[in-house]
Design a protein around this motif. Structure first.
Motif, PDB file in Angstrom:
ATOM      1  N   UNK A   1     -40.042 -10.714-107.303  1.00  0.00           N
ATOM      2  CA  UNK A   1     -40.328 -11.705-106.260  1.00  0.00           C
ATOM      3  C   UNK A   1     -40.669 -13.074-106.826  1.00  0.00           C
ATOM      4  N   UNK A   2     -41.522 -13.129-107.837  1.00  0.00           N
ATOM      5  CA  UNK A   2     -41.950 -14.422-108.384  1.00  0.00           C
ATOM      6  C   UNK A   2     -40.768 -15.196-108.972  1.00  0.00           C
ATOM      7  N   UNK A   3     -39.919 -14.606-109.831  1.00  0.00           N
ATOM      8  CA  UNK A   3     -38.756 -15.366-110.321  1.00  0.00           C
ATOM      9  C   UNK A   3     -37.798 -15.763-109.193  1.00  0.00           C
ATOM     10  N   UNK A   4     -37.699 -14.931-108.174  1.00  0.00           N
ATOM     11  CA  UNK A   4     -36.831 -15.252-107.045  1.00  0.00           C
ATOM     12  C   UNK A   4     -37.374 -16.455-106.279  1.00  0.00           C
ATOM     13  N   UNK A   5     -38.662 -16.485-106.049  1.00  0.00           N
ATOM     14  CA  UNK A   5     -39.276 -17.634-105.361  1.00  0.00           C
ATOM     15  C   UNK A   5     -39.122 -18.913-106.182  1.00  0.00           C
ATOM     16  N   UNK A   6     -39.293 -18.818-107.492  1.00  0.00           N
ATOM     17  CA  UNK A   6     -39.208 -20.001-108.358  1.00  0.00           C
ATOM     18  C   UNK A   6     -37.789 -20.579-108.383  1.00  0.00           C
ATOM     19  N   UNK A   7     -36.778 -19.728-108.314  1.00  0.00           N
ATOM     20  CA  UNK A   7     -35.391 -20.176-108.419  1.00  0.00           C
ATOM     21  C   UNK A   7     -34.645 -20.141-107.086  1.00  0.00           C
ATOM     22  N   UNK A   8     -35.379 -20.080-105.982  1.00  0.00           N
ATOM     23  CA  UNK A   8     -34.762 -19.908-104.674  1.00  0.00           C
ATOM     24  C   UNK A   8     -33.809 -21.048-104.331  1.00  0.00           C
ATOM     25  N   UNK A   9     -34.165 -22.277-104.639  1.00  0.00           N
ATOM     26  CA  UNK A   9     -33.317 -23.422-104.302  1.00  0.00           C
ATOM     27  C   UNK A   9     -31.989 -23.373-105.051  1.00  0.00           C
ATOM     28  N   UNK A  10     -32.011 -23.000-106.342  1.00  0.00           N
ATOM     29  CA  UNK A  10     -30.766 -22.916-107.113  1.00  0.00           C
ATOM     30  C   UNK A  10     -29.882 -21.770-106.627  1.00  0.00           C
ATOM     31  N   UNK A  11     -30.484 -20.716-106.126  1.00  0.00           N
ATOM     32  CA  UNK A  11     -29.720 -19.582-105.616  1.00  0.00           C
ATOM     33  C   UNK A  11     -29.158 -19.905-104.230  1.00  0.00           C
ATOM     34  N   UNK A  12     -29.958 -20.527-103.406  1.00  0.00           N
ATOM     35  CA  UNK A  12     -29.598 -20.772-102.020  1.00  0.00           C
ATOM     36  C   UNK A  12     -28.524 -21.846-101.864  1.00  0.00           C
TER      37      UNK A  12
ATOM     38  N   UNK B   1     -23.835 -24.098 -99.214  1.00  0.00           N
ATOM     39  CA  UNK B   1     -22.875 -25.201 -99.254  1.00  0.00           C
ATOM     40  C   UNK B   1     -21.439 -24.738 -99.453  1.00  0.00           C
ATOM     41  N   UNK B   2     -21.189 -23.844-100.395  1.00  0.00           N
ATOM     42  CA  UNK B   2     -19.830 -23.470-100.736  1.00  0.00           C
ATOM     43  C   UNK B   2     -19.326 -22.267 -99.941  1.00  0.00           C
ATOM     44  N   UNK B   3     -20.174 -21.266 -99.774  1.00  0.00           N
ATOM     45  CA  UNK B   3     -19.746 -20.060 -99.078  1.00  0.00           C
ATOM     46  C   UNK B   3     -20.041 -20.090 -97.589  1.00  0.00           C
ATOM     47  N   UNK B   4     -20.805 -21.092 -97.150  1.00  0.00           N
ATOM     48  CA  UNK B   4     -21.152 -21.263 -95.733  1.00  0.00           C
ATOM     49  C   UNK B   4     -21.843 -20.032 -95.158  1.00  0.00           C
ATOM     50  N   UNK B   5     -22.763 -19.464 -95.942  1.00  0.00           N
ATOM     51  CA  UNK B   5     -23.526 -18.307 -95.490  1.00  0.00           C
ATOM     52  C   UNK B   5     -24.891 -18.738 -94.984  1.00  0.00           C
ATOM     53  N   UNK B   6     -25.409 -17.982 -94.058  1.00  0.00           N
ATOM     54  CA  UNK B   6     -26.779 -18.195 -93.611  1.00  0.00           C
ATOM     55  C   UNK B   6     -27.636 -17.163 -94.325  1.00  0.00           C
ATOM     56  N   UNK B   7     -28.653 -17.653 -95.039  1.00  0.00           N
ATOM     57  CA  UNK B   7     -29.458 -16.784 -95.886  1.00  0.00           C
ATOM     58  C   UNK B   7     -30.916 -16.962 -95.536  1.00  0.00           C
ATOM     59  N   UNK B   8     -31.650 -15.859 -95.477  1.00  0.00           N
ATOM     60  CA  UNK B   8     -33.104 -15.955 -95.278  1.00  0.00           C
ATOM     61  C   UNK B   8     -33.784 -15.029 -96.279  1.00  0.00           C
TER      62      UNK B   8
END
Length: 102
Positions: free
Chosen positions: A72-83, A88-95
């Motif tokens: 969870x912690x690494x995911x929260x830290x890198x959430x913007x780079x993943x999202x 933008x490119x795949x046009x997916x809605x992610x939560x």
């Protein structure tokens, strides 16, 4: 045979020059150009554009991806780079729903 003789023989073998017959090279080039011309003459099918909703059969899909608690912690830290590429490119809605008992 001593070590120096073996090294000398390896050096002599590696200094050999490889020559390519120009007629063979030209024939291979002509074969490749003739194959390219054959592929150009074939007509490619043209399909109409469809939307993602039409491609999915008109239904909405949801996917759940589980994440182990120790990530969870690494995911929260890198959430913007993943999202960013997903949206933008795949046009997916992610939560990202962080619940203790998922």
């Amino acid at each position: 045979m001593s070590d120096e003789d073996m090294i000398d023989s390896d050096i002599n073998m590696s200094n050999q020059v490889t020559t390519i017959d120009s007629s063979v090279l030209q024939s291979r080039i002509s074969m490749s150009t003739s194959l390219a011309k054959e592929n150009e003459s074939e007509e490619q099918p043209v399909f109409p554009k469809i939307s993602a909703m039409e491609a999915g059969g008109g239904r909405v899909e949801y996917r759940r991806v589980r994440c182990p608690p120790h990530r969870y912690t690494p995911l929260r830290e890198n959430w913007e780079q993943i999202l960013t590429p997903l949206v933008e490119y795949l046009k997916l809605q992610v939560s990202f729903i962080c619940e203790a008992n998922v």
